[in-house]
Design an enzyme around this catalytic site. Structure first.
Site, PDB file in Angstrom:
ATOM      1  N   SER A 192     -10.453   0.125   3.705  1.00  0.00           N
ATOM      2  CA  SER A 192      -9.785  -0.109   4.991  1.00  0.00           C
ATOM      3  C   SER A 192      -9.208   1.220   5.469  1.00  0.00           C
ATOM      4  CB  SER A 192      -8.645  -1.108   4.829  1.00  0.00           C
ATOM      5  OG  SER A 192      -9.172  -2.323   4.376  1.00  0.00           O
ATOM      6  N   ARG A 208       0.830  -1.221   0.000  1.00  0.00           N
ATOM      7  CA  ARG A 208       0.000   0.000   0.000  1.00  0.00           C
ATOM      8  C   ARG A 208       0.857   1.261   0.000  1.00  0.00           C
ATOM      9  NH1 ARG A 208      -1.866  -3.355  -1.495  1.00  0.00           N
ATOM     10  NH2 ARG A 208      -3.560  -4.662  -0.776  1.00  0.00           N
ATOM     11  N   GLU A 232      -4.623   4.370   6.143  1.00  0.00           N
ATOM     12  CA  GLU A 232      -4.289   4.026   4.754  1.00  0.00           C
ATOM     13  C   GLU A 232      -4.656   5.140   3.769  1.00  0.00           C
ATOM     14  OE1 GLU A 232      -4.996  -0.060   3.349  1.00  0.00           O
ATOM     15  OE2 GLU A 232      -5.987   0.839   1.631  1.00  0.00           O
TER      16      GLU A 232
HETATM   17  C1  FAD Z   1     -15.382   0.525  -0.498  1.00  0.00           C
HETATM   18  C2  FAD Z   1     -13.884   0.633  -0.780  1.00  0.00           C
HETATM   19  C3  FAD Z   1     -13.130  -0.521  -0.969  1.00  0.00           C
HETATM   20  C4  FAD Z   1     -11.745  -0.422  -1.215  1.00  0.00           C
HETATM   21  N1  FAD Z   1     -11.034  -1.577  -1.392  1.00  0.00           N
HETATM   22  C5  FAD Z   1      -9.702  -1.517  -1.660  1.00  0.00           C
HETATM   23  C6  FAD Z   1      -8.955  -2.716  -1.855  1.00  0.00           C
HETATM   24  O1  FAD Z   1      -9.476  -3.824  -1.817  1.00  0.00           O
HETATM   25  N2  FAD Z   1      -7.620  -2.589  -2.095  1.00  0.00           N
HETATM   26  C7  FAD Z   1      -7.003  -1.373  -2.175  1.00  0.00           C
HETATM   27  O2  FAD Z   1      -5.794  -1.345  -2.412  1.00  0.00           O
HETATM   28  N3  FAD Z   1      -7.703  -0.230  -2.009  1.00  0.00           N
HETATM   29  C8  FAD Z   1      -9.024  -0.262  -1.752  1.00  0.00           C
HETATM   30  N4  FAD Z   1      -9.738   0.897  -1.563  1.00  0.00           N
HETATM   31  C9  FAD Z   1      -9.042   2.212  -1.626  1.00  0.00           C
HETATM   32  C10 FAD Z   1      -9.158   2.901  -3.013  1.00  0.00           C
HETATM   33  O3  FAD Z   1     -10.219   2.407  -3.741  1.00  0.00           O
HETATM   34  C11 FAD Z   1      -7.877   2.754  -3.835  1.00  0.00           C
HETATM   35  O4  FAD Z   1      -6.778   3.265  -3.142  1.00  0.00           O
HETATM   36  C12 FAD Z   1      -7.983   3.483  -5.196  1.00  0.00           C
HETATM   37  O5  FAD Z   1      -6.869   3.176  -5.990  1.00  0.00           O
HETATM   38  C13 FAD Z   1      -8.095   4.994  -5.049  1.00  0.00           C
HETATM   39  O6  FAD Z   1      -8.397   5.529  -6.328  1.00  0.00           O
HETATM   40  P1  FAD Z   1      -9.072   6.950  -6.489  1.00  0.00           P
HETATM   41  O7  FAD Z   1      -9.081   7.278  -7.935  1.00  0.00           O
HETATM   42  O8  FAD Z   1     -10.379   6.967  -5.815  1.00  0.00           O
HETATM   43  O9  FAD Z   1      -8.019   7.859  -5.715  1.00  0.00           O
HETATM   44  P2  FAD Z   1      -8.320   9.220  -4.936  1.00  0.00           P
HETATM   45  O10 FAD Z   1      -8.996   8.904  -3.648  1.00  0.00           O
HETATM   46  O11 FAD Z   1      -8.969  10.203  -5.812  1.00  0.00           O
HETATM   47  O12 FAD Z   1      -6.824   9.672  -4.609  1.00  0.00           O
HETATM   48  C14 FAD Z   1      -6.025   8.940  -3.729  1.00  0.00           C
HETATM   49  C15 FAD Z   1      -4.606   9.540  -3.742  1.00  0.00           C
HETATM   50  O13 FAD Z   1      -3.998   9.321  -4.997  1.00  0.00           O
HETATM   51  C16 FAD Z   1      -3.699  10.578  -5.612  1.00  0.00           C
HETATM   52  N5  FAD Z   1      -3.979  10.423  -7.041  1.00  0.00           N
HETATM   53  C17 FAD Z   1      -5.164  10.231  -7.626  1.00  0.00           C
HETATM   54  N6  FAD Z   1      -5.009  10.135  -8.954  1.00  0.00           N
HETATM   55  C18 FAD Z   1      -3.695  10.261  -9.206  1.00  0.00           C
HETATM   56  C19 FAD Z   1      -2.884  10.268 -10.383  1.00  0.00           C
HETATM   57  N7  FAD Z   1      -3.421  10.121 -11.610  1.00  0.00           N
HETATM   58  N8  FAD Z   1      -1.546  10.448 -10.251  1.00  0.00           N
HETATM   59  C20 FAD Z   1      -0.978  10.616  -9.034  1.00  0.00           C
HETATM   60  N9  FAD Z   1      -1.684  10.638  -7.887  1.00  0.00           N
HETATM   61  C21 FAD Z   1      -3.029  10.454  -7.975  1.00  0.00           C
HETATM   62  C22 FAD Z   1      -4.598  11.596  -4.925  1.00  0.00           C
HETATM   63  O14 FAD Z   1      -4.038  12.896  -4.988  1.00  0.00           O
HETATM   64  C23 FAD Z   1      -4.618  11.050  -3.523  1.00  0.00           C
HETATM   65  O15 FAD Z   1      -3.448  11.431  -2.857  1.00  0.00           O
HETATM   66  C24 FAD Z   1     -11.116   0.847  -1.313  1.00  0.00           C
HETATM   67  C25 FAD Z   1     -11.905   2.003  -1.116  1.00  0.00           C
HETATM   68  C26 FAD Z   1     -13.268   1.895  -0.863  1.00  0.00           C
HETATM   69  C27 FAD Z   1     -14.086   3.141  -0.686  1.00  0.00           C
END
Ligand code: FAD
Length: 378
Positions: free
Chosen positions: A250, A166, A370
């Site tokens: 998480s 992570r 996380e």
């Molecule tokens: C119900 C639920 C279940 C989940 N299950 C998992 C799981 O099983 N495994 C897991 O690993 N995660 C899980 N997550 C966490 C999350 O889904 C992941 O971390 C996902 O990759 C985040 O993507 P996002 O586009 O929503 O990022 P955001 O929340 O929009 O951003 C997260 C971070 O990444 C940065 N960011 C976003 N886009 C970019 C880019 N293009 N370049 C550089 N930085 C960027 C943002 O600035 C921020 O710092 C879960 C979340 C939820 C709500």
């Protein structure tokens, strides 16, 4: 710059918190994204990029800077490095689960166990997303990114991203800045061509989660369907009707502790030893070499321990809430802090601190969040 009227971040984050930022930009193409970032960086104010908002915990005050929403989409299929592989180059704003669905549709294996993870493809390498034993590091070839330090676009191999549990050099961990502040523009994965064939699953974690016997053969589509159903039972698939999914997944990471510390925890606490890190180069002076190679020295030996178990055994069960709070632990999964409706970031932070304090008092370790925190302190 493709500026849009700012909307409250509580509408764009799955934890449903955050005020209205000073400025918001929506980039629909990579050219727009690159131009906007260069302009924002030249101006020099605070900024962050927003994908699906599913790994962000944003404070209640207005963010006094620019939020750049990444809305680029598209998948290009390229030849793989072998006959039985294919590469997919995917734009950063593409929905992660839509990519998984598409890869299953095309009979490409490697990310099917990560079905149902919310968010965008560009954010996936940021914390090396993973589930049921699959992580993006296993299939990621390279990313195209733009560095804040230079404003230059380059193609960076996965090996240079510091992908770990992570984490990556791009992640904004609580209390620190990323080693490499940069924005991912596209992601290239190498996947195996397996078609619709049924194959035995090699990953023990996935087999266990899906209740499969060793050697039992299933198709990619079967895996995807069953992963989605398993995740939904835990509130880990977004559902607008289910407050157990109004979370950032998480909230706490499984803790990485030394093997010595892990021995102080109760035997029942689930733990997974991490591969020890060896010093790859050991110089033996010729005069001292007696013909027998010594075992490589172990630099560190660490163990990952279950944060969910620690929370439950610190006396906090599913559905736990502090009095009068609109934040609570999910009723399906102890690790998810959820917004039960209109909770403020302050209420969620209060619950997070309470969980940390209970676990620290009981077991002597501080759980680390996380999600990426913006304008919130724990
Ligand atoms: C119900 C639920 C279940 C989940 N299950 C998992 C799981 O099983 N495994 C897991 O690993 N995660 C899980 N997550 C966490 C999350 O889904 C992941 O971390 C996902 O990759 C985040 O993507 P996002 O586009 O929503 O990022 P955001 O929340 O929009 O951003 C997260 C971070 O990444 C940065 N960011 C976003 N886009 C970019 C880019 N293009 N370049 C550089 N930085 C960027 C943002 O600035 C921020 O710092 C879960 C979340 C939820 C709500």
């Amino acid at each position: 710059m493709p500026e849009v009227a700012p909307v409250p971040l509580s509408q764009l984050t799955t934890l449903r918190t955050g005020g209205t930022p000073a400025r918001m930009i929506e980039a629909l193409t990579t050219d727009e994204l690159v131009a906007a970032l260069r302009e924002v960086w030249a101006e020099g104010g605070p900024w962050f990029v927003l994908g699906g908002g599913s790994n962000l915990f944003v404070g209640d005050e207005s963010f006094e800077g620019t939020v750049v929403c990444v809305r680029t989409t598209g998948i290009d299929e390229l030849p793989g490095s072998r006959d039985d592989t294919a590469r997919l180059r995917v734009q950063a704003g593409h929905d992660w689960d839509a990519l998984v669905a598409e890869s299953v549709e095309r009979g490409l294996a490697g990310i099917e166990a990560m079905s149902g993870i919310p968010g965008t493809v560009g954010a996936a390498p940021v914390q090396n997303v993973g589930a049921y034993g699959q992580e993006i590091v296993q299939t990621l070839v390279e990313v195209e990114l733009i560095d804040e330090a230079t404003g230059e676009v380059s193609t960076v191999p996965a090996s240079e991203l510091g992908l770990g549990f992570r984490t990556s050099v791009l992640k904004h961990h609580y209390g620190s800045v990323p080693d490499r502040p940069a924005v991912i523009l596209s992601v290239t994965l190498e996947l195996e061509r397996v078609g619709d064939d049924e194959r035995p699953i090699t990953g023990e974690q996935l087999r266990g989660a899906l209740g499969l016997e060793r050697g039992q053969a299933v198709s990619l589509r079967w895996i995807r369907d069953h992963v989605l159903a398993t995740r939904a039972r835990k509130g880990m698939v977004l559902d607008a009707e289910d407050p157990d999914t109004w979370s950032a997944g998480s909230f706490f990471q499984n803790a990485i502790v030394s093997a010595g510390f892990a021995r102080t925890l109760p035997d029942e606490c689930p733990r997974w030893p991490l591969a020890p890190v060896f010093d790859p180069v050991t110089v033996i002076p010729l005069a001292a070499f007696d013909g027998v190679l010594p075992p490589p020295p172990v630099e560190r030996s660490e163990v990952k321990v279950s944060a969910a178990w620690l929370i439950e055994h610190a006396g906090l069960s599913r559905g736990f809430r502090l009095p009068r709070s609109r934040a609570g632990l999910s009723t399906k999964h102890t690790l998810a802090l959820t917004n039960r409706g209109e909770a403020t970031a302050a209420e969620i932070a209060q619950l997070a601190r309470f969980v940390q304090q209970r676990v620290q008092a009981e077991f002597g370790l501080l759980l680390q969040p996380e999600p990426v925190l913006v304008d919130v302190e724990l």
